[in-house]
Design a protein around this motif. Structure first.
Motif, mmCIF file in Angstrom:
data_model
loop_
_atom_site.group_PDB
_atom_site.id
_atom_site.type_symbol
_atom_site.label_atom_id
_atom_site.label_comp_id
_atom_site.label_asym_id
_atom_site.label_seq_id
_atom_site.Cartn_x
_atom_site.Cartn_y
_atom_site.Cartn_z
ATOM 1 N N ASP A 138 -29.567 71.494 110.267
ATOM 2 C CA ASP A 138 -28.126 71.306 110.087
ATOM 3 C C ASP A 138 -27.492 70.668 111.320
ATOM 4 O O ASP A 138 -26.561 69.869 111.205
ATOM 5 N N ARG A 139 -27.986 71.047 112.487
ATOM 6 C CA ARG A 139 -27.472 70.517 113.743
ATOM 7 C C ARG A 139 -28.633 70.276 114.688
ATOM 8 O O ARG A 139 -29.536 71.104 114.798
ATOM 9 N N VAL A 140 -28.609 69.139 115.376
ATOM 10 C CA VAL A 140 -29.674 68.834 116.325
ATOM 11 C C VAL A 140 -29.101 67.983 117.454
ATOM 12 O O VAL A 140 -28.219 67.139 117.236
ATOM 13 N N VAL A 141 -29.587 68.234 118.655
ATOM 14 C CA VAL A 141 -29.236 67.442 119.832
ATOM 15 C C VAL A 141 -30.524 66.832 120.357
ATOM 16 O O VAL A 141 -31.508 67.551 120.600
ATOM 17 N N VAL A 142 -30.545 65.513 120.527
ATOM 18 C CA VAL A 142 -31.749 64.800 120.966
ATOM 19 C C VAL A 142 -31.491 64.231 122.350
ATOM 20 O O VAL A 142 -30.652 63.335 122.515
ATOM 21 N N ASP A 143 -32.195 64.745 123.338
ATOM 22 C CA ASP A 143 -32.032 64.288 124.721
ATOM 23 C C ASP A 143 -32.930 63.080 124.980
ATOM 24 O O ASP A 143 -33.935 62.864 124.300
ATOM 25 N N GLU A 144 -32.547 62.291 125.982
ATOM 26 C CA GLU A 144 -33.308 61.104 126.401
ATOM 27 C C GLU A 144 -33.578 60.190 125.211
ATOM 28 O O GLU A 144 -34.679 59.627 125.076
ATOM 29 N N PHE A 145 -32.609 60.018 124.341
ATOM 30 C CA PHE A 145 -32.779 59.196 123.146
ATOM 31 C C PHE A 145 -33.037 57.748 123.555
ATOM 32 O O PHE A 145 -32.219 57.127 124.226
ATOM 33 N N THR A 146 -34.186 57.217 123.174
ATOM 34 C CA THR A 146 -34.664 55.843 123.425
ATOM 35 C C THR A 146 -34.982 55.582 124.893
ATOM 36 O O THR A 146 -35.219 54.436 125.275
ATOM 37 N N SER A 147 -35.048 56.608 125.745
ATOM 38 C CA SER A 147 -35.232 56.358 127.174
ATOM 39 C C SER A 147 -36.657 55.954 127.538
ATOM 40 O O SER A 147 -36.872 55.323 128.572
ATOM 41 N N VAL A 148 -37.647 56.330 126.732
ATOM 42 C CA VAL A 148 -39.040 56.114 127.122
ATOM 43 C C VAL A 148 -39.678 54.926 126.412
ATOM 44 O O VAL A 148 -40.883 54.727 126.513
ATOM 45 N N VAL A 149 -38.890 54.125 125.701
ATOM 46 C CA VAL A 149 -39.454 52.996 124.958
ATOM 47 C C VAL A 149 -38.793 51.707 125.415
ATOM 48 O O VAL A 149 -37.714 51.716 126.024
ATOM 49 N N ASP A 150 -39.466 50.567 125.120
ATOM 50 C CA ASP A 150 -38.867 49.291 125.488
ATOM 51 C C ASP A 150 -37.618 49.057 124.653
ATOM 52 O O ASP A 150 -37.408 49.666 123.607
ATOM 53 N N ARG A 166 -28.209 59.513 108.016
ATOM 54 C CA ARG A 166 -26.983 59.566 107.208
ATOM 55 C C ARG A 166 -27.272 59.965 105.760
ATOM 56 O O ARG A 166 -26.345 60.277 105.020
ATOM 57 N N ARG A 167 -28.530 59.965 105.369
ATOM 58 C CA ARG A 167 -28.891 60.451 104.030
ATOM 59 C C ARG A 167 -29.070 61.964 104.008
ATOM 60 O O ARG A 167 -29.225 62.544 102.938
ATOM 61 N N THR A 168 -29.077 62.598 105.169
ATOM 62 C CA THR A 168 -29.253 64.047 105.247
ATOM 63 C C THR A 168 -27.889 64.713 105.378
ATOM 64 O O THR A 168 -26.896 64.060 105.699
ATOM 65 N N PRO A 169 -27.814 66.034 105.165
ATOM 66 C CA PRO A 169 -26.530 66.726 105.285
ATOM 67 C C PRO A 169 -26.192 67.152 106.708
ATOM 68 O O PRO A 169 -25.124 67.723 106.940
ATOM 69 N N GLY A 170 -27.072 66.893 107.688
ATOM 70 C CA GLY A 170 -26.892 67.433 109.028
ATOM 71 C C GLY A 170 -26.052 66.576 109.953
ATOM 72 O O GLY A 170 -25.638 65.460 109.628
ATOM 73 N N GLN A 171 -25.813 67.137 111.157
ATOM 74 C CA GLN A 171 -25.106 66.441 112.223
ATOM 75 C C GLN A 171 -26.041 66.304 113.418
ATOM 76 O O GLN A 171 -26.825 67.213 113.716
ATOM 77 N N ALA A 172 -25.962 65.173 114.111
ATOM 78 C CA ALA A 172 -26.839 64.916 115.250
ATOM 79 C C ALA A 172 -26.009 64.407 116.423
ATOM 80 O O ALA A 172 -25.135 63.551 116.261
#
Length: 392
Positions: A138-150, A166-172
């Motif tokens: 339902d809720r998720v926080v993603v740290d370092e998003f895209t930091s380790v890839v080109d 956006r097809r899921t019911p959750g918030q990010a």
């Protein structure tokens, strides 16, 4: 929502610490304070991002929004002795897991059969996103998003994740030090820790992508072959279409022709397409389907492999996400579905009975034909835009 960050540490008076204070007039390194006003209490959003330089408080803010238990981390989630296709949502459906992998652009099927620990950084990044999509918290926080890839994988990966999430019911809430993904992500809100400003909605348009299409031979197939889901060589009696972005080959398709029985109208010619491959750094951006449709439309308009001949195109695949995409596209019609390959004995009989077969005194007859595998192959025909499927 107001998030207040107050970090404290000891005031050290070692020789080096004292010298740093003297040289740089840094009297106090014991305090870090940041107050963020986030207008997100209404819950009317799907994706938000906290962006700013390293050390500006992004992780602290992310862990305070809903609590540290919602901060995603791969630690302890990936077994060392299981492929990622088994490790993701082990209690979920196979179709949901493979759909999540495809949606975030990890379409390289061989990588599904490897454990997380042996994947590249880019593959790990997308595997983590696929896990989040498949488990749909339902809720998720993603740290370092895209930091380790080109940066190319980062931009396309951000777009792919946003489309799937956006097809899921959750918030990010995503935490990133890179601003270049914002136009691709199209978040519902942005908080910039460097300027301490909150913006609701992102009005910048996603950068356009121009694909140059060339027709040629199979000389570039070795570049694409490692990313094809089958061990297959060049398609006999065919040519290739290559899509290039900024001069780099990113998508490949082979096209040949075959005779078809038209019943009382005799025989005709139809195009046959195969070996559709999108390079990993562009998977998830929607390039593959648009490229396939464009090439098939060339055949339908008589501007393809046989200039002046208008041909429909058939396309066979066993990739579950590609099958689903073709079924959704109104320009395609499903024409066949087989849960396993053809009978090898019948194939051998047909080969021997043919005009060039060994049953005509040209050596020993073959004893085994093609087919016999347990791959679920599905066939589709491109019919193009019609009055029924063209938007008004």
């Amino acid at each position: 929502m107001r998030v207040e960050i107050h970090h404290r540490c000891d005031d050290f008076n070692t020789y080096r610490a004292a010298r740093v204070k003297s040289l740089f007039n840094a009297e106090d390194g014991t305090r870090f304070d940041h107050t963020a006003d986030l207008d997100i209490d209404d819950g009317n959003w799907k994706i938000g991002i906290v962006v700013g330089p390293s050390g500006s408080g992004k992780t602290s803010i992310g862990s305070r929004i809903w609590g540290p238990e919602h901060l995603y981390t791969p630690d302890g989630r990936w077994p060392d002795n299981a492929p990622i296709v088994d490790a993701i949502a082990p209690g979920g459906s196979f179709d949901a897991v493979t759909a999540a992998l495809g949606q975030v652009g990890l379409g390289d099927v061989p990588s599904w059969l490897r454990p997380y620990r042996v994947l590249s950084n880019g593959e790990r990044f997308r595997a983590d996103l696929a896990r989040i999509i498949a488990e749909t918290p339902d809720r998720v926080v993603v740290d370092e998003f895209t930091s380790v890839v080109d940066r190319q994988i980062a931009r396309v990966g951000a777009q792919a994740f946003a489309k799937a999430w956006r097809r899921t019911p959750g918030q990010a809430v995503l935490l990133s030090c890179h601003y270049d993904i914002l136009d691709w992500l199209q978040p519902d809100w942005v908080y910039d820790t460097s300027t301490r400003t909150f913006t609701r909605g992102w009005v910048q348009r996603r950068p356009p992508v121009t694909v140059e299409i060339r027709q040629g031979g199979w000389e570039l197939w070795p570049l694409f072959e490692p990313h094809h889901y089958l061990k297959a060589g060049p398609m006999p009696a065919s040519s290739c279409y290559i899509g290039l972005i900024d001069g780099e080959p990113v998508v490949h398709l082979g096209v040949g022709t075959m005779a078809v029985n038209l019943g009382k109208h005799g025989t005709g010619i139809e195009a046959r397409a195969c070996r559709l491959v999108v390079m990993p750094e562009w998977q998830g951006a929607g390039v593959g389907m648009k490229f396939l449709n464009y090439v098939c439309e060339l055949q339908r308009q008589g501007e393809g492999r046989l200039p002046g001949n208008r041909m429909t195109t058939v396309f066979h695949t066993s990739h579950p996400q590609l099958c689903a995409a073709l079924r959704r596209d109104p320009k395609w019609r499903q024409v066949s579905a087989s849960l396993y390959g053809g009978h090898k004995g019948k194939s051998a009989k047909a080969i021997n009975a043919g005009p060039s077969g060994r049953g005509h005194g040209k050596g020993q007859p073959v004893r085994s034909g093609y087919g016999g595998h347990f791959r679920a192959v599905q066939g589709f025909r491109y019919v193009g835009p019609t009055k029924e499927n063209t938007p008004r």
